[in-house]
Design a protein around this motif. Structure first.
Motif, PDB file in Angstrom:
ATOM      1  N   ARG A 305       0.821  -1.211   0.000  1.00 48.06           N
ATOM      2  CA  ARG A 305       0.000   0.000   0.000  1.00 48.06           C
ATOM      3  C   ARG A 305       0.861   1.270   0.000  1.00 48.06           C
ATOM      4  O   ARG A 305       0.616   2.205  -0.756  1.00 48.06           O
ATOM      5  N   ARG A 306       1.877   1.315   0.867  1.00 50.01           N
ATOM      6  CA  ARG A 306       2.662   2.544   1.005  1.00 50.01           C
ATOM      7  C   ARG A 306       3.405   2.885  -0.285  1.00 50.01           C
ATOM      8  O   ARG A 306       3.385   4.037  -0.747  1.00 50.01           O
ATOM      9  N   ARG A 307       4.103   1.921  -0.868  1.00 51.16           N
ATOM     10  CA  ARG A 307       4.850   2.202  -2.101  1.00 51.16           C
ATOM     11  C   ARG A 307       3.920   2.653  -3.215  1.00 51.16           C
ATOM     12  O   ARG A 307       4.260   3.548  -3.998  1.00 51.16           O
ATOM     13  N   LEU A 308       2.766   2.020  -3.307  1.00 48.63           N
ATOM     14  CA  LEU A 308       1.826   2.393  -4.354  1.00 48.63           C
ATOM     15  C   LEU A 308       1.282   3.805  -4.128  1.00 48.63           C
ATOM     16  O   LEU A 308       1.050   4.556  -5.090  1.00 48.63           O
ATOM     17  N   LEU A 309       1.098   4.187  -2.866  1.00 53.10           N
ATOM     18  CA  LEU A 309       0.680   5.563  -2.574  1.00 53.10           C
ATOM     19  C   LEU A 309       1.746   6.564  -2.991  1.00 53.10           C
ATOM     20  O   LEU A 309       1.443   7.622  -3.559  1.00 53.10           O
ATOM     21  N   TYR A 310       3.010   6.253  -2.716  1.00 55.68           N
ATOM     22  CA  TYR A 310       4.100   7.138  -3.142  1.00 55.68           C
ATOM     23  C   TYR A 310       4.058   7.336  -4.658  1.00 55.68           C
ATOM     24  O   TYR A 310       4.147   8.468  -5.164  1.00 55.68           O
ATOM     25  N   ARG A 422       2.355   8.914   8.318  1.00 59.53           N
ATOM     26  CA  ARG A 422       1.178   8.355   8.993  1.00 59.53           C
ATOM     27  C   ARG A 422       0.706   6.985   8.500  1.00 59.53           C
ATOM     28  O   ARG A 422       0.103   6.232   9.268  1.00 59.53           O
ATOM     29  N   VAL A 423       0.940   6.648   7.247  1.00 59.13           N
ATOM     30  CA  VAL A 423       0.251   5.498   6.659  1.00 59.13           C
ATOM     31  C   VAL A 423       0.980   4.192   6.964  1.00 59.13           C
ATOM     32  O   VAL A 423       2.192   4.094   6.726  1.00 59.13           O
ATOM     33  N   PRO A 424       0.284   3.163   7.479  1.00 57.68           N
ATOM     34  CA  PRO A 424       0.903   1.862   7.730  1.00 57.68           C
ATOM     35  C   PRO A 424       0.895   0.990   6.476  1.00 57.68           C
ATOM     36  O   PRO A 424       0.239   1.328   5.485  1.00 57.68           O
ATOM     37  N   GLU A 425       1.587  -0.132   6.532  1.00 57.76           N
ATOM     38  CA  GLU A 425       1.549  -1.118   5.454  1.00 57.76           C
ATOM     39  C   GLU A 425       0.638  -2.258   5.894  1.00 57.76           C
ATOM     40  O   GLU A 425       0.968  -3.021   6.809  1.00 57.76           O
ATOM     41  N   THR A 426      -0.518  -2.393   5.248  1.00 61.30           N
ATOM     42  CA  THR A 426      -1.496  -3.411   5.644  1.00 61.30           C
ATOM     43  C   THR A 426      -1.533  -4.591   4.687  1.00 61.30           C
ATOM     44  O   THR A 426      -2.303  -5.527   4.891  1.00 61.30           O
ATOM     45  N   ALA A 436      -4.781  -5.942  16.491  1.00 65.33           N
ATOM     46  CA  ALA A 436      -3.839  -6.200  17.584  1.00 65.33           C
ATOM     47  C   ALA A 436      -2.733  -5.150  17.616  1.00 65.33           C
ATOM     48  O   ALA A 436      -2.296  -4.719  18.694  1.00 65.33           O
ATOM     49  N   HIS A 437      -2.267  -4.719  16.457  1.00 62.64           N
ATOM     50  CA  HIS A 437      -1.218  -3.706  16.406  1.00 62.64           C
ATOM     51  C   HIS A 437      -1.721  -2.380  16.982  1.00 62.64           C
ATOM     52  O   HIS A 437      -0.997  -1.700  17.725  1.00 62.64           O
ATOM     53  N   LEU A 438      -2.950  -2.008  16.658  1.00 62.29           N
ATOM     54  CA  LEU A 438      -3.521  -0.789  17.233  1.00 62.29           C
ATOM     55  C   LEU A 438      -3.570  -0.888  18.749  1.00 62.29           C
ATOM     56  O   LEU A 438      -3.222   0.068  19.456  1.00 62.29           O
ATOM     57  N   ARG A 439      -3.969  -2.041  19.260  1.00 64.76           N
ATOM     58  CA  ARG A 439      -4.084  -2.222  20.705  1.00 64.76           C
ATOM     59  C   ARG A 439      -2.717  -2.217  21.390  1.00 64.76           C
ATOM     60  O   ARG A 439      -2.617  -1.907  22.578  1.00 64.76           O
ATOM     61  N   SER A 440      -1.673  -2.562  20.646  1.00 67.84           N
ATOM     62  CA  SER A 440      -0.341  -2.653  21.252  1.00 67.84           C
ATOM     63  C   SER A 440       0.224  -1.293  21.633  1.00 67.84           C
ATOM     64  O   SER A 440       1.143  -1.198  22.445  1.00 67.84           O
ATOM     65  N   LEU A 447       3.254  -0.676  11.348  1.00 66.71           N
ATOM     66  CA  LEU A 447       2.566  -1.913  11.003  1.00 66.71           C
ATOM     67  C   LEU A 447       3.092  -2.443   9.671  1.00 66.71           C
ATOM     68  O   LEU A 447       3.190  -1.719   8.687  1.00 66.71           O
ATOM     69  N   GLY A 448       3.430  -3.722   9.649  1.00 67.13           N
ATOM     70  CA  GLY A 448       3.936  -4.334   8.425  1.00 67.13           C
ATOM     71  C   GLY A 448       5.422  -4.235   8.269  1.00 67.13           C
ATOM     72  O   GLY A 448       6.013  -4.872   7.395  1.00 67.13           O
ATOM     73  N   ALA A 449       6.074  -3.427   9.126  1.00 60.22           N
ATOM     74  CA  ALA A 449       7.526  -3.239   8.998  1.00 60.22           C
ATOM     75  C   ALA A 449       8.308  -4.276   9.786  1.00 60.22           C
ATOM     76  O   ALA A 449       9.493  -4.451   9.576  1.00 60.22           O
TER      77      ALA A 449
END
Length: 465
Positions: A305-310, A422-426, A436-440, A447-449
């Motif tokens: 998602r992130r690379r495609l957004l770039y 701001r944007v995570p990799e989902t 779970a990542h949000l709760r952590s 996320l995704g890294a």
């Protein structure tokens, strides 16, 4: 089976694109028949995003209470009624009311259709499957442009034809079941298990079905109470809310819907003098929109998602910049430059910042507030859509083509910065692992890294640190 599910729900996207794009071909006829003023033109055109605001406002609660399937079935019936009323309209006010009704259906379906697909899709193919919704939007826009060209003497026929896919959506959803996650949230565990098995083409007793069902059940048990607005704005959910709203605001300030609604007007300002050349150039842009959406679907689960957004924000900024420079410097070749710039803009948008906000909106929110979170993100989308579309004729008259597109290009540059911060990799991450990542409490963009972002099903409910 999951492709059939995505295709039927994707009819909502086709209707979205059709009812947005059809006004481009109808405006010329409406000006001649009703003698509409620029203000009335803006009113009729922006009625769809205005109505969508109200559809988005109630979509979350309807999807949570009635279910994803029933909500989409209702939207299909509303599409049919709105299309018939628009085609039979006796004046501008009736047409505006009909387009508000169509907008309401779009706002409702634009939340529930991606949600329906996302909650049915396996994690490894979720991005591509949810992107079917965006593909359907582009096909709807192209279909509207072709209908406008084919029925260039009858705006009533243009609007009436929207009832056909609306009826197909209603009938298609009547034959479907609801999502396993919604069924599980209502205690209908046997039905949820059967839906997973049928969609995956497996036996209900299969180990993979059992593992997926266990992960869903644990998440549902941890979120037993119905989500509230207070839950949505809690600190644990806030990073997802910022990403969902931010991506949609940036998507709209890129100017995409000004281009979709007013494409012939833009080509006229760029030097395309005849109405036929304006419509043909508009159809060409619609074809680029569809083809590049296929490219985005092929890349979304591979590139991430992130690379495609770039890539998308960079390409849209460059395309809009070409048009702005050409217009501001009054180049002789403004027409070809505008066509090339719009093609680059539409292609980059269709492959990236068009589908990705819809995909990520359906992924990033916890199950308990997923429908509510998608409603708020969509409200931002439709609110900014309305502002951009309503203001475009005035901005063109005040700033000119170059000034307006320079503003839109600047917004795309801001999109690059927002993605970085701001944007995570989902991509490839299960919905339960995202929650779970949000709760952590770890930064959402991480996320995704790291491997920890992909916990097994049983650890998807790790308590917040």
């Amino acid at each position: 089976m999951v492709y059939l599910v995505a295709a039927v729900a994707g009819l909502a996207g086709f209707l979205f694109g059709f009812d947005e794009g059809i006004i481009a071909g109808a405006l010329g006829l409406l000006r001649g028949q009703f003698g509409i003023t620029p203000f009335m033109e803006g009113m009729v055109t922006s009625a769809v995003p205005f109505g969508a605001l109200f559809g988005a406002l109630v979509a979350g609660s309807l999807a949570a209470s009635l279910g994803r399937r029933t909500s989409l079935l209702m939207a299909g019936l509303i599409f049919v009624g709105g299309a018939v009323l628009a085609g039979a309209a006796g004046g501008v006010w009736t047409l505006t009311a009909a387009r508000i009704i169509l907008g309401f259906a779009i706002g409702l379906a634009a939340i529930v259709a991606p949600l329906y697909i996302s909650e049915n899709a396996p994690a490894k193919h979720r991005g591509m499957l949810v992107s079917i919704y965006q593909l359907a939007i582009t096909l709807g826009i192209l279909g509207a442009y072709l209908v406008g060209y084919a029925f260039s003497e009858s705006w009533r026929t243009m609007f009436m034809l929207g009832a056909v896919p609306g009826l197909a959506l209603a009938l298609g959803m009547f034959a479907m079941t609801d999502t396993p996650r919604w069924l599980a949230s209502k205690g209908r565990l046997g039905e949820a298990r059967a839906v997973i098995a049928r969609i995956r083409g497996s036996d209900p007793r299969d180990a993979a079905v059992e593992a997926e069902m266990n992960a869903i059940t644990q998440t549902v048990q941890a979120s037993a109470a119905e989500g509230t607005w207070a839950d949505l704005f809690a600190p644990v959910v806030r990073p997802a809310l910022v990403v969902g709203i931010g991506l949609f605001l940036l998507q709209q300030v890129s100017g995409i819907n000004a281009v979709i609604y007013y494409a012939p007007t833009i080509f006229q300002a760029a030097g395309f003098t005849s109405s036929s050349s304006q419509l043909l150039a508009t159809v060409g842009i619609g074809i680029v929109n569809v083809l590049m959406t296929f490219v985005g679907m092929a890349l979304i689960d591979r590139v991430g998602r992130r690379r495609l957004l770039y890539l998308g924000f960079a390409g849209t900024a460059l395309g809009l910049g070409l048009i702005a420079v050409g217009a501001l410097t009054d180049m002789q070749a403004l027409g070809p430059l505008a066509l090339a710039g719009l093609a680059l803009f539409i292609g980059s948008f269709a492959a990236s910042i068009g589908p990705l906000p819809w995909v990520m909106m359906s992924e990033i929110f916890p199950l308990k507030v997923r429908a509510l979170g998608m409603s708020v993100a969509s409200l931002a989308n439709w609110g900014m859509n309305f502002v951009i579309v309503f203001s475009f004729p005035t901005l063109i008259a005040t700033l000119g083509l170059g000034g307006v597109f320079a503003i839109y290009a600047g917004a795309c540059v801001l999109g690059l910065i927002f993605t970085r911060l701001r944007v995570p990799e989902t991509s490839g991450v299960t919905l339960e692992a995202i929650e779970a990542h949000l709760r952590s409490g770890r930064p959402f963009r991480d996320l995704g890294a790291t491997p920890q972002a992909h916990p097994p099903g049983g650890s998807a409910l790790a308590p917040r640190a």
